[in-house]
Design a protein around this motif. Structure first.
Motif, PDB file in Angstrom:
ATOM      1  N   LEU A  21       0.833  -1.197   0.000  1.00  0.00           N
ATOM      2  CA  LEU A  21       0.000   0.000   0.000  1.00  0.00           C
ATOM      3  C   LEU A  21       0.873   1.254   0.000  1.00  0.00           C
ATOM      4  O   LEU A  21       0.599   2.212  -0.741  1.00  0.00           O
ATOM      5  N   ALA A  22       1.929   1.246   0.801  1.00  0.00           N
ATOM      6  CA  ALA A  22       2.845   2.391   0.834  1.00  0.00           C
ATOM      7  C   ALA A  22       3.496   2.594  -0.530  1.00  0.00           C
ATOM      8  O   ALA A  22       3.620   3.733  -1.002  1.00  0.00           O
ATOM      9  N   GLY A  24       2.280   1.799  -3.432  1.00  0.00           N
ATOM     10  CA  GLY A  24       1.261   2.347  -4.317  1.00  0.00           C
ATOM     11  C   GLY A  24       1.018   3.827  -4.064  1.00  0.00           C
ATOM     12  O   GLY A  24       0.899   4.618  -5.000  1.00  0.00           O
ATOM     13  N   CYS A  25       0.953   4.200  -2.788  1.00  0.00           N
ATOM     14  CA  CYS A  25       0.758   5.616  -2.452  1.00  0.00           C
ATOM     15  C   CYS A  25       1.963   6.449  -2.868  1.00  0.00           C
ATOM     16  O   CYS A  25       1.810   7.557  -3.379  1.00  0.00           O
ATOM     17  N   LYS A  28       2.061   7.313  -6.520  1.00  0.00           N
ATOM     18  CA  LYS A  28       1.143   8.367  -6.939  1.00  0.00           C
ATOM     19  C   LYS A  28       1.515   9.740  -6.390  1.00  0.00           C
ATOM     20  O   LYS A  28       1.136  10.747  -6.949  1.00  0.00           O
ATOM     21  N   SER A  29       2.267   9.781  -5.264  1.00  0.00           N
ATOM     22  CA  SER A  29       2.461  11.068  -4.611  1.00  0.00           C
ATOM     23  C   SER A  29       3.896  11.583  -4.591  1.00  0.00           C
ATOM     24  O   SER A  29       4.111  12.776  -4.696  1.00  0.00           O
TER      25      SER A  29
END
Length: 109
Positions: A21-22, A24-25, A28-29
């Motif tokens: 999840l990290a 993936g985040c 995007k960021s």
């Protein structure tokens, strides 16, 4: 990342989902954080394998299962005394084992 790090030491909190999840985040960021995560010797093989093949290395799977059994079992039998909390913990440990066991093994990384 903090939850993934804590999950490495706590039997009920999973590490790999929070790590993915990290990633993936970060993708995007923050290109800087994504670059750090994907060039890290510890995390990159697992993240790359999951991203490209949707699998985890056999070594990581064995470590995950051993961690769940050893640390979770210790907590279940020696730390927790309330029977209801023990039943809840046992249920969560079994779910965690089933989730990890169902993930495909990587042939090569």
């Amino acid at each position: 990342m903090a939850l993934a790090t804590v999950g490495a030491f706590l039997p009920v909190l999973p590490t790999t989902p929070f790590l993915l999840l990290a990633a993936g985040c970060f993708a995007k960021s923050s290109t800087r954080c994504l670059h750090w995560l994907t060039t890290n010797k510890l995390f990159d093989p697992i993240i790359s394998a999951w991203h490209h093949q949707r699998c985890i290395p056999v070594k990581a799977k064995i470590m995950a299962i051993l961690s769940i059994v050893l640390f979770g079992g210790y907590s279940l039998f020696f730390v927790i005394s309330n029977i209801y909390v023990q039943l809840l913990m046992a249920t969560l440990l079994i779910i965690g084992l089933l989730v990890v066991a169902r993930i495909k093994n990587c042939e090569t990384i």
